[in-house]
Design a protein around this motif. Structure first.
Motif, PDB file in Angstrom:
ATOM      1  N   PRO B  52      46.329  31.291  51.526  1.00  0.00           N
ATOM      2  CA  PRO B  52      47.544  32.000  51.972  1.00  0.00           C
ATOM      3  C   PRO B  52      47.283  33.479  52.234  1.00  0.00           C
ATOM      4  O   PRO B  52      46.310  34.056  51.758  1.00  0.00           O
ATOM      5  CB  PRO B  52      48.513  31.804  50.811  1.00  0.00           C
ATOM      6  CG  PRO B  52      47.673  31.472  49.659  1.00  0.00           C
ATOM      7  CD  PRO B  52      46.500  30.737  50.185  1.00  0.00           C
ATOM      8  N   HIS B  54      48.675  36.361  51.333  1.00  0.00           N
ATOM      9  CA  HIS B  54      48.644  37.412  50.305  1.00  0.00           C
ATOM     10  C   HIS B  54      47.861  36.986  49.077  1.00  0.00           C
ATOM     11  O   HIS B  54      48.156  37.400  47.970  1.00  0.00           O
ATOM     12  CB  HIS B  54      50.072  37.793  49.910  1.00  0.00           C
ATOM     13  CG  HIS B  54      50.890  38.239  51.065  1.00  0.00           C
ATOM     14  ND1 HIS B  54      50.624  39.406  51.735  1.00  0.00           N
ATOM     15  CD2 HIS B  54      51.927  37.655  51.702  1.00  0.00           C
ATOM     16  CE1 HIS B  54      51.496  39.526  52.726  1.00  0.00           C
ATOM     17  NE2 HIS B  54      52.285  38.475  52.725  1.00  0.00           N
ATOM     18  N   PHE B  55      46.885  36.133  49.257  1.00  0.00           N
ATOM     19  CA  PHE B  55      46.113  35.636  48.127  1.00  0.00           C
ATOM     20  C   PHE B  55      45.360  36.789  47.450  1.00  0.00           C
ATOM     21  O   PHE B  55      44.892  37.712  48.112  1.00  0.00           O
ATOM     22  CB  PHE B  55      45.124  34.588  48.626  1.00  0.00           C
ATOM     23  CG  PHE B  55      44.313  33.958  47.526  1.00  0.00           C
ATOM     24  CD1 PHE B  55      44.882  33.002  46.711  1.00  0.00           C
ATOM     25  CD2 PHE B  55      42.996  34.327  47.304  1.00  0.00           C
ATOM     26  CE1 PHE B  55      44.154  32.421  45.702  1.00  0.00           C
ATOM     27  CE2 PHE B  55      42.264  33.755  46.285  1.00  0.00           C
ATOM     28  CZ  PHE B  55      42.838  32.795  45.485  1.00  0.00           C
ATOM     29  N   ARG B  56      45.282  36.716  46.124  1.00  0.00           N
ATOM     30  CA  ARG B  56      44.577  37.761  45.378  1.00  0.00           C
ATOM     31  C   ARG B  56      43.216  37.233  44.933  1.00  0.00           C
ATOM     32  O   ARG B  56      43.112  36.516  43.949  1.00  0.00           O
ATOM     33  CB  ARG B  56      45.403  38.195  44.168  1.00  0.00           C
ATOM     34  CG  ARG B  56      46.769  38.739  44.526  1.00  0.00           C
ATOM     35  CD  ARG B  56      47.430  39.343  43.327  1.00  0.00           C
ATOM     36  NE  ARG B  56      47.638  38.376  42.285  1.00  0.00           N
ATOM     37  CZ  ARG B  56      48.723  37.623  42.162  1.00  0.00           C
ATOM     38  NH1 ARG B  56      49.712  37.732  43.015  1.00  0.00           N
ATOM     39  NH2 ARG B  56      48.837  36.764  41.177  1.00  0.00           N
ATOM     40  N   THR B  98      41.934  39.909  35.851  1.00  0.00           N
ATOM     41  CA  THR B  98      42.959  38.870  35.890  1.00  0.00           C
ATOM     42  C   THR B  98      43.579  38.738  37.281  1.00  0.00           C
ATOM     43  O   THR B  98      44.524  37.995  37.464  1.00  0.00           O
ATOM     44  CB  THR B  98      44.090  39.164  34.886  1.00  0.00           C
ATOM     45  OG1 THR B  98      44.613  40.443  35.186  1.00  0.00           O
ATOM     46  CG2 THR B  98      43.599  39.131  33.468  1.00  0.00           C
ATOM     47  N   PHE B  99      43.078  39.473  38.246  1.00  0.00           N
ATOM     48  CA  PHE B  99      43.518  39.391  39.649  1.00  0.00           C
ATOM     49  C   PHE B  99      45.021  39.638  39.802  1.00  0.00           C
ATOM     50  O   PHE B  99      45.717  38.895  40.472  1.00  0.00           O
ATOM     51  CB  PHE B  99      43.108  38.049  40.270  1.00  0.00           C
ATOM     52  CG  PHE B  99      41.627  37.810  40.167  1.00  0.00           C
ATOM     53  CD1 PHE B  99      40.778  38.403  41.066  1.00  0.00           C
ATOM     54  CD2 PHE B  99      41.086  37.041  39.152  1.00  0.00           C
ATOM     55  CE1 PHE B  99      39.407  38.224  40.969  1.00  0.00           C
ATOM     56  CE2 PHE B  99      39.728  36.865  39.044  1.00  0.00           C
ATOM     57  CZ  PHE B  99      38.882  37.450  39.954  1.00  0.00           C
ATOM     58  N   CYS B 100      45.524  40.666  39.120  1.00  0.00           N
ATOM     59  CA  CYS B 100      46.942  40.991  39.238  1.00  0.00           C
ATOM     60  C   CYS B 100      47.177  41.993  40.366  1.00  0.00           C
ATOM     61  O   CYS B 100      48.314  42.204  40.764  1.00  0.00           O
ATOM     62  CB  CYS B 100      47.473  41.553  37.923  1.00  0.00           C
ATOM     63  SG  CYS B 100      46.755  43.121  37.451  1.00  0.00           S
ATOM     64  N   SER B 101      46.126  42.633  40.848  1.00  0.00           N
ATOM     65  CA  SER B 101      46.162  43.614  41.940  1.00  0.00           C
ATOM     66  C   SER B 101      47.001  44.845  41.598  1.00  0.00           C
ATOM     67  O   SER B 101      47.461  45.548  42.484  1.00  0.00           O
ATOM     68  CB  SER B 101      46.582  42.988  43.276  1.00  0.00           C
ATOM     69  OG  SER B 101      47.953  43.026  43.452  1.00  0.00           O
ATOM     70  N   GLN B 102      47.165  45.122  40.306  1.00  0.00           N
ATOM     71  CA  GLN B 102      47.907  46.316  39.911  1.00  0.00           C
ATOM     72  C   GLN B 102      47.118  47.584  40.273  1.00  0.00           C
ATOM     73  O   GLN B 102      47.695  48.589  40.674  1.00  0.00           O
ATOM     74  CB  GLN B 102      48.184  46.261  38.405  1.00  0.00           C
ATOM     75  CG  GLN B 102      49.125  47.320  37.875  1.00  0.00           C
ATOM     76  CD  GLN B 102      50.539  47.155  38.414  1.00  0.00           C
ATOM     77  OE1 GLN B 102      51.190  46.165  38.161  1.00  0.00           O
ATOM     78  NE2 GLN B 102      50.997  48.120  39.167  1.00  0.00           N
TER      79      GLN B 102
END
Lengths: 408, 133
Positions: B52, B54-56, B98-102
């Motif tokens: 998708p 917006h995949f992180r 954790t691939f939160c993209s913060q």
């Protein structure tokens, strides 16, 4: 001549057992096939999450909260955010309030459909398990499309959400909702009309309204017993006050409340239908606007650093009411955090539910409250390598002792 | 209906599988040879499921843009980012991420972004593939 004495057997199940998905220990007292008494012991998967949070700032805790439970990966951080917003007086924009409802309802549908599959599996009806999980897969695809990942959504932000739902995304959402509506009829026929389901779930694991009120059961478990309790209606949060929402009790469909496993299936299926309608209402009514009150996270962190106070966040998770208590003391890190997950309330109703049932009914009755042990295990006392539980009296005594110690 | 799941089961027998297809229909006797054949173009495989929008996935790091403000370290929930004092640059350990993209959100110069690379399995958590710097 001595008389024959009839005794009962003790049957321990757990903490680790093939029939249990998560560690919990049961101690059954059985007479033949019938359960006479039951005792539940908790605290096998305590992970010291609340302690870990004391070394993190509120934004880091959002992701820690997300990892309390995999299925409730949205309601835990959201309840935490609600608590922090209350302390810091952060106002959430209206657009974000609607987005929050959409994500909450998608999570509720995922959880309820997953539960329906697990319930079918527990009574040995595995073809239904695959049918429900096929439907859930579409929902997970939608989640991935909206937030970027299937389970850990990372969508929560204090003062709003992190990703917008734009009108270009509407067709995909509407398509999934249409698929769900079509599949819902299939599910309804299988769960509510099938003979196998009726035989295994009707009159099984009954929780009366009095017991549900006395033991403070939460969520679909208590609504299936006829108690009208739902945080979304009682203490409206997000944009639920603008939407058409009511308590879902089994008498809407059948006209009577029995409080058995069958009624819990009815309530959860009705809630899936309700969630579909809520998302549709949100898409219609959602006003345009910003998705977060403070887009600059560094600024938000600086603001939260100065805040002093305590607050609570209440939210209706798929399993019932989730409650977060947060205390900030004008420091970079949070001072205290306490989580009360809905399963904690739904453990005690197991005892009246399981009494006088058969051993074969244990899995379906236990699963009917949708228990989540990793949500629940919050405290354990270990001293000299022995675990023990503190009662009310001893806790009170300890509290008095501490006060005296501090006064010296 | 008495057994309302029964028609559904029969329908399912004639339907295509719902699950995504494996790259190969049957397990190849040698995986390395199979990969070679794919590279030569002699064998075709089922294409992977599209990722998708917006995949992180694995973090991309633009080192030249980075100003060393340490804001990403402040918000990283899993403490996966290390600061290199001499260079004033960062080092990201993906084994902890954790691939939160913060960190992407807070970066003032947007030097961090999420790629769609998700194949990050490795036996060594400090391998070159799992460290972004």
């Amino acid at each position: 001549m001595s008389q024959t004495i009839k005794t009962t057997f003790q049957l321990p199940i757990g903490p680790i057992h093939p029939a249990l998905k998560e560690p919990v220990a049961f101690e059954f007292e059985i007479d033949g096939e019938q359960i006479i008494d039951v005792n539940v012991t908790l605290g096998h998967v305590h992970r010291a999450i609340e302690w870990a949070a004391r070394k993190r700032n509120p934004i880091q805790v959002l992701y820690l909260a997300e990892r309390i439970c995999g299925i409730c990966s949205y309601c835990h951080p959201m309840a935490f955010a609600l608590a922090v917003e209350r302390i810091a007086d952060v106002e959430v924009p209206e657009h974000a309030q609607f987005l929050r409802v959409i994500h909450a309802e998608i999570e509720r549908m995922c959880s309820h459909i997953l539960w329906a599959g697990v319930a079918a599996h527990e009574i040995g009806f595995d073809s239904v398990l695959f049918l429900t999980w096929e439907i859930r897969e579409k929902l997970l695809d939608l989640t991935e499309y909206l937030v970027g990942n299937r389970v850990t959504k990372a969508i929560t932000m204090i003062g709003g959400v992190r990703r917008d739902i734009t009108p270009e995304m509407y067709p995909k959402i509407k398509e999934t909702l249409q698929y769900l509506k079509d599949s819902f009829e299939k599910l309804r026929r299988v769960y509510l009309e099938d003979k196998t389901f009726k035989m295994r779930t009707k009159g099984c694991g009954i929780l009366t309204k009095e017991e549900a009120l006395k033991l403070v059961a939460a969520g679909p478990t208590t609504r299936a017993s006829g108690v009208k309790k739902d945080v979304r209606v009682d203490q409206s949060y997000f944009a639920y006050c603008d939407l058409d929402i009511d308590y879902m009790t089994p008498d809407i469909l059948t006209g009577e409340v029995n409080g058995d496993v069958y009624d819990r299936i009815i309530v959860r299926l009705l809630e899936v239908k309700q969630s579909i309608s809520l998302i549709e209402q949100c898409l219609e009514q959602m006003p345009p606007g910003p998705i977060v009150s403070e887009p600059k996270i560094a600024k938000l962190l600086a603001k939260l650093k100065k805040v002093d106070g305590e607050g609570i966040g209440r939210m209706e998770a798929p399993r019932g009411e989730v409650f977060h208590y947060v205390k900030l003391n004008a420091n970079e890190y949070i001072y205290a955090w306490k989580v009360r997950a809905p399963t904690y309330n739904n453990i005690m109703p197991w005892i009246p539910m399981l009494k006088n049932q058969q051993i074969a009914d244990i899995p379906i009755v236990a699963a009917s409250t949708d228990p989540c042990m990793s949500c629940t295990n919050r405290i354990i006392m270990i001293e000299d390598k022995k675990t023990f539980i503190l009662g009310k009296e001893e806790l009170h005594q300890r509290s008095i002792q501490k006060t005296r110690r501090l006064h010296l | 209906m008495r057994f309302s799941m029964l028609p559904q089961v029969f329908v399912q027998m004639f339907k295509k599988p719902f699950t995504n297809k494996f790259p190969a229909k049957y397990t190849p006797s040698s995986t390395t040879k199979f990969v070679e054949k794919i590279q030569n173009g002699t064998v075709t495989i089922h294409p992977p499921v599209p990722i998708p929008e917006h995949f992180r996935g694995k973090i991309r790091y633009d080192k030249d843009k980075c100003i060393g403000c340490k804001l990403c370290i402040k918000v990283c929930p899993s403490e996966a980012i290390e600061f290199k004092e001499e260079e004033k640059k960062i080092k990201i350990f993906l084994a902890r991420c954790t691939f939160c993209s913060q960190c992407n959100d807070i970066c003032p110069v947007s030097c961090l972004s999420m790629s769609d690379d998700f194949l990050l399995a490795d036996t060594d958590k400090y391998s070159k593939n799992l460290i972004v710097e």
